[in-house]
Scaffold this motif. Structure first.
Motif, PDB file in Angstrom:
ATOM      1  N   CYS A  15      15.830  50.656  51.046  1.00 41.62           N
ATOM      2  CA  CYS A  15      16.027  50.743  49.381  1.00 41.62           C
ATOM      3  C   CYS A  15      15.691  49.476  48.755  1.00 41.62           C
ATOM      4  CB  CYS A  15      17.564  51.176  49.233  1.00 41.62           C
ATOM      5  SG  CYS A  15      17.894  51.585  47.592  1.00 41.62           S
ATOM      6  N   ILE A  16      16.015  48.375  49.446  1.00 42.08           N
ATOM      7  CA  ILE A  16      15.585  47.068  48.967  1.00 42.08           C
ATOM      8  C   ILE A  16      13.876  46.678  48.841  1.00 42.08           C
ATOM      9  CG2 ILE A  16      15.528  44.598  49.198  1.00 42.08           C
ATOM     10  CD1 ILE A  16      18.680  45.002  49.802  1.00 42.08           C
ATOM     11  N   ARG A  17      13.451  47.410  50.063  1.00 41.01           N
ATOM     12  CA  ARG A  17      11.996  47.353  50.231  1.00 41.01           C
ATOM     13  C   ARG A  17      11.584  48.356  49.079  1.00 41.01           C
ATOM     14  NH1 ARG A  17       8.087  49.367  55.068  1.00 41.01           N
ATOM     15  NH2 ARG A  17       6.004  49.566  54.001  1.00 41.01           N
ATOM     16  N   ASP A  18      11.951  49.378  48.685  1.00 41.64           N
ATOM     17  CA  ASP A  18      11.584  50.291  47.603  1.00 41.64           C
ATOM     18  C   ASP A  18      11.650  49.509  46.080  1.00 41.64           C
ATOM     19  OD1 ASP A  18      10.918  52.339  49.574  1.00 41.64           O
ATOM     20  OD2 ASP A  18      12.703  53.334  48.989  1.00 41.64           O
ATOM     21  N   SER A  19      12.939  48.783  46.222  1.00 38.07           N
ATOM     22  CA  SER A  19      13.040  48.069  44.864  1.00 38.07           C
ATOM     23  C   SER A  19      11.916  47.050  44.649  1.00 38.07           C
ATOM     24  CB  SER A  19      14.391  47.450  44.741  1.00 38.07           C
ATOM     25  OG  SER A  19      14.558  46.365  45.721  1.00 38.07           O
ATOM     26  N   HIS A  20      11.457  46.350  45.989  1.00 31.54           N
ATOM     27  CA  HIS A  20      10.535  45.431  45.813  1.00 31.54           C
ATOM     28  C   HIS A  20       9.168  45.938  45.489  1.00 31.54           C
ATOM     29  CE1 HIS A  20       9.663  41.088  46.812  1.00 31.54           C
ATOM     30  NE2 HIS A  20       8.564  41.672  47.570  1.00 31.54           N
ATOM     31  N   GLU A  21       8.981  47.066  45.633  1.00 32.29           N
ATOM     32  CA  GLU A  21       7.634  47.959  45.340  1.00 32.29           C
ATOM     33  C   GLU A  21       7.597  48.147  43.920  1.00 32.29           C
ATOM     34  OE1 GLU A  21       7.038  50.809  48.124  1.00 32.29           O
ATOM     35  OE2 GLU A  21       6.553  49.544  50.027  1.00 32.29           O
ATOM     36  N   ALA A  22       8.857  48.696  43.418  1.00 33.88           N
ATOM     37  CA  ALA A  22       8.990  49.068  41.945  1.00 33.88           C
ATOM     38  C   ALA A  22       8.882  48.072  41.036  1.00 33.88           C
ATOM     39  CB  ALA A  22      10.492  49.639  41.763  1.00 33.88           C
ATOM     40  N   LEU A  23       9.310  46.701  41.653  1.00 37.72           N
ATOM     41  CA  LEU A  23       9.227  45.562  40.798  1.00 37.72           C
ATOM     42  C   LEU A  23       7.754  45.013  40.850  1.00 37.72           C
ATOM     43  CD1 LEU A  23      10.457  43.615  38.840  1.00 37.72           C
ATOM     44  CD2 LEU A  23      10.928  42.183  40.905  1.00 37.72           C
ATOM     45  N   ALA A  24       7.209  45.191  42.090  1.00 33.29           N
ATOM     46  CA  ALA A  24       5.622  44.958  41.923  1.00 33.29           C
ATOM     47  C   ALA A  24       4.995  45.556  41.124  1.00 33.29           C
ATOM     48  CB  ALA A  24       4.994  45.073  43.556  1.00 33.29           C
ATOM     49  N   ALA A  25       5.190  46.934  40.871  1.00 30.46           N
ATOM     50  CA  ALA A  25       4.269  47.769  39.905  1.00 30.46           C
ATOM     51  C   ALA A  25       4.789  47.148  38.403  1.00 30.46           C
ATOM     52  CB  ALA A  25       4.770  49.220  39.963  1.00 30.46           C
ATOM     53  N   PHE A  26       6.080  46.809  38.381  1.00 37.38           N
ATOM     54  CA  PHE A  26       6.455  46.355  36.864  1.00 37.38           C
ATOM     55  C   PHE A  26       5.895  45.017  36.436  1.00 37.38           C
ATOM     56  CE2 PHE A  26      10.584  45.422  34.539  1.00 37.38           C
ATOM     57  CZ  PHE A  26       9.875  45.758  33.097  1.00 37.38           C
ATOM     58  N   MET A  27       5.571  44.159  37.627  1.00 32.83           N
ATOM     59  CA  MET A  27       5.092  42.886  37.495  1.00 32.83           C
ATOM     60  C   MET A  27       3.522  42.868  36.851  1.00 32.83           C
ATOM     61  SD  MET A  27       7.154  40.726  38.072  1.00 32.83           S
ATOM     62  CE  MET A  27       6.314  39.063  38.099  1.00 32.83           C
ATOM     63  N   ASP A  28       3.061  44.071  36.877  1.00 31.19           N
ATOM     64  CA  ASP A  28       1.521  44.140  36.196  1.00 31.19           C
ATOM     65  C   ASP A  28       1.677  43.680  34.729  1.00 31.19           C
ATOM     66  OD1 ASP A  28       0.524  45.284  38.587  1.00 31.19           O
ATOM     67  OD2 ASP A  28       0.758  47.217  38.110  1.00 31.19           O
ATOM     68  N   TYR A  29       2.809  43.816  34.163  1.00 29.77           N
ATOM     69  CA  TYR A  29       2.900  43.706  32.703  1.00 29.77           C
ATOM     70  C   TYR A  29       3.470  41.959  32.538  1.00 29.77           C
ATOM     71  CZ  TYR A  29       1.810  48.108  31.897  1.00 29.77           C
ATOM     72  OH  TYR A  29       1.053  49.447  31.899  1.00 29.77           O
ATOM     73  N   ASN A  30       3.246  41.305  33.552  1.00 28.59           N
ATOM     74  CA  ASN A  30       3.603  39.903  33.488  1.00 28.59           C
ATOM     75  C   ASN A  30       2.466  39.022  32.875  1.00 28.59           C
ATOM     76  OD1 ASN A  30       5.094  37.498  33.424  1.00 28.59           O
ATOM     77  ND2 ASN A  30       4.740  37.197  35.903  1.00 28.59           N
ATOM     78  N   LYS A  31       2.168  39.370  31.581  1.00 31.78           N
ATOM     79  CA  LYS A  31       1.201  38.588  31.135  1.00 31.78           C
ATOM     80  C   LYS A  31       1.669  38.304  29.629  1.00 31.78           C
ATOM     81  CE  LYS A  31      -1.733  42.239  33.140  1.00 31.78           C
ATOM     82  NZ  LYS A  31      -2.402  43.493  32.706  1.00 31.78           N
ATOM     83  N   ARG A  32       1.023  36.979  29.433  1.00 27.98           N
ATOM     84  CA  ARG A  32       1.454  36.363  27.993  1.00 27.98           C
ATOM     85  C   ARG A  32       0.863  36.986  26.906  1.00 27.98           C
ATOM     86  NH1 ARG A  32       5.228  32.138  28.430  1.00 27.98           N
ATOM     87  NH2 ARG A  32       4.703  31.369  30.564  1.00 27.98           N
ATOM     88  N   LYS A  33      -0.307  37.584  26.935  1.00 29.45           N
ATOM     89  CA  LYS A  33      -1.022  38.324  26.056  1.00 29.45           C
ATOM     90  C   LYS A  33      -1.028  39.802  26.199  1.00 29.45           C
ATOM     91  CE  LYS A  33      -3.393  34.570  23.919  1.00 29.45           C
ATOM     92  NZ  LYS A  33      -4.679  34.217  23.425  1.00 29.45           N
ATOM     93  N   LEU A  34      -0.103  40.594  25.821  1.00 24.43           N
ATOM     94  CA  LEU A  34      -0.147  41.922  26.055  1.00 24.43           C
ATOM     95  C   LEU A  34      -0.874  42.747  24.908  1.00 24.43           C
ATOM     96  CD1 LEU A  34       3.338  42.684  27.770  1.00 24.43           C
ATOM     97  CD2 LEU A  34       1.028  42.975  28.976  1.00 24.43           C
ATOM     98  N   ASP A  35      -1.688  43.809  24.952  1.00 25.42           N
ATOM     99  CA  ASP A  35      -2.084  44.515  23.742  1.00 25.42           C
ATOM    100  C   ASP A  35      -1.089  45.501  23.673  1.00 25.42           C
ATOM    101  OD1 ASP A  35      -3.472  45.613  22.024  1.00 25.42           O
ATOM    102  OD2 ASP A  35      -5.204  46.163  23.108  1.00 25.42           O
ATOM    103  N   TRP A  36      -0.148  45.157  22.548  1.00 28.02           N
ATOM    104  CA  TRP A  36       0.800  46.025  22.198  1.00 28.02           C
ATOM    105  C   TRP A  36       0.294  47.431  21.326  1.00 28.02           C
ATOM    106  CZ3 TRP A  36       5.560  45.371  24.556  1.00 28.02           C
ATOM    107  CH2 TRP A  36       5.841  44.214  25.013  1.00 28.02           C
ATOM    108  N   SER A  37      -0.906  47.227  20.772  1.00 31.88           N
ATOM    109  CA  SER A  37      -1.406  48.506  20.117  1.00 31.88           C
ATOM    110  C   SER A  37      -1.758  49.513  20.714  1.00 31.88           C
ATOM    111  CB  SER A  37      -2.621  47.728  19.290  1.00 31.88           C
ATOM    112  OG  SER A  37      -3.645  47.488  20.091  1.00 31.88           O
TER     113      SER A  37
END
Length: 118
Positions: A15-37
């Motif tokens: 389960c913790i491995r699954d959470s790690h993978e879910a967070l990796a997908a979420f980390m795609d948005y770890n950008k200072r400049k996001l195009d919120w539009s």
């Protein structure tokens, strides 16, 4: 992992491995400049946050009582859940720096979960 998963056997480490993978997908948005539009950006951030939160709650639920009561486990899970509560504010206000700080915190907590309980 794959054998247990295909057999429907659930253990905390998987389960913790699954959470790690879910967070990796979420980390795609770890950008200072996001195009919120782009309409998919806020939607995807909220969705990936929800997926990570769901998996984290599942891990918390399947942990054996002794692990669930372990102060280290409790701190990591509770701090991650608390950090996730800031995501809606970051999305609503288009606050990329806040989202960045949340994601950095989540990555640290998730890594510690993996090292100690994964």
């Amino acid at each position: 992992y794959r054998l247990r998963k295909s057999a429907g056997i659930v253990v905390l480490a998987d389960c913790i491995r699954d959470s790690h993978e879910a967070l990796a997908a979420f980390m795609d948005y770890n950008k200072r400049k996001l195009d919120w539009s782009k309409p998919d950006v806020p939607f995807n951030i909220a969705g990936r946050s929800a997926v990570y939160g769901y998996v984290l709650n599942r891990c918390d639920g399947i942990a054996k009582p002794a692990v669930r009561k372990d102060p280290n486990f409790r701190r990591l899970v509770d701090e991650a859940k608390q950090a996730l509560t800031l995501v809606p504010k970051a999305v609503a206000t288009h606050d990329a720096p806040l989202l960045h700080r949340v994601l950095i915190q989540l990555r640290s907590l998730d890594n510690l979960l993996a090292f100690r309980f994964g």
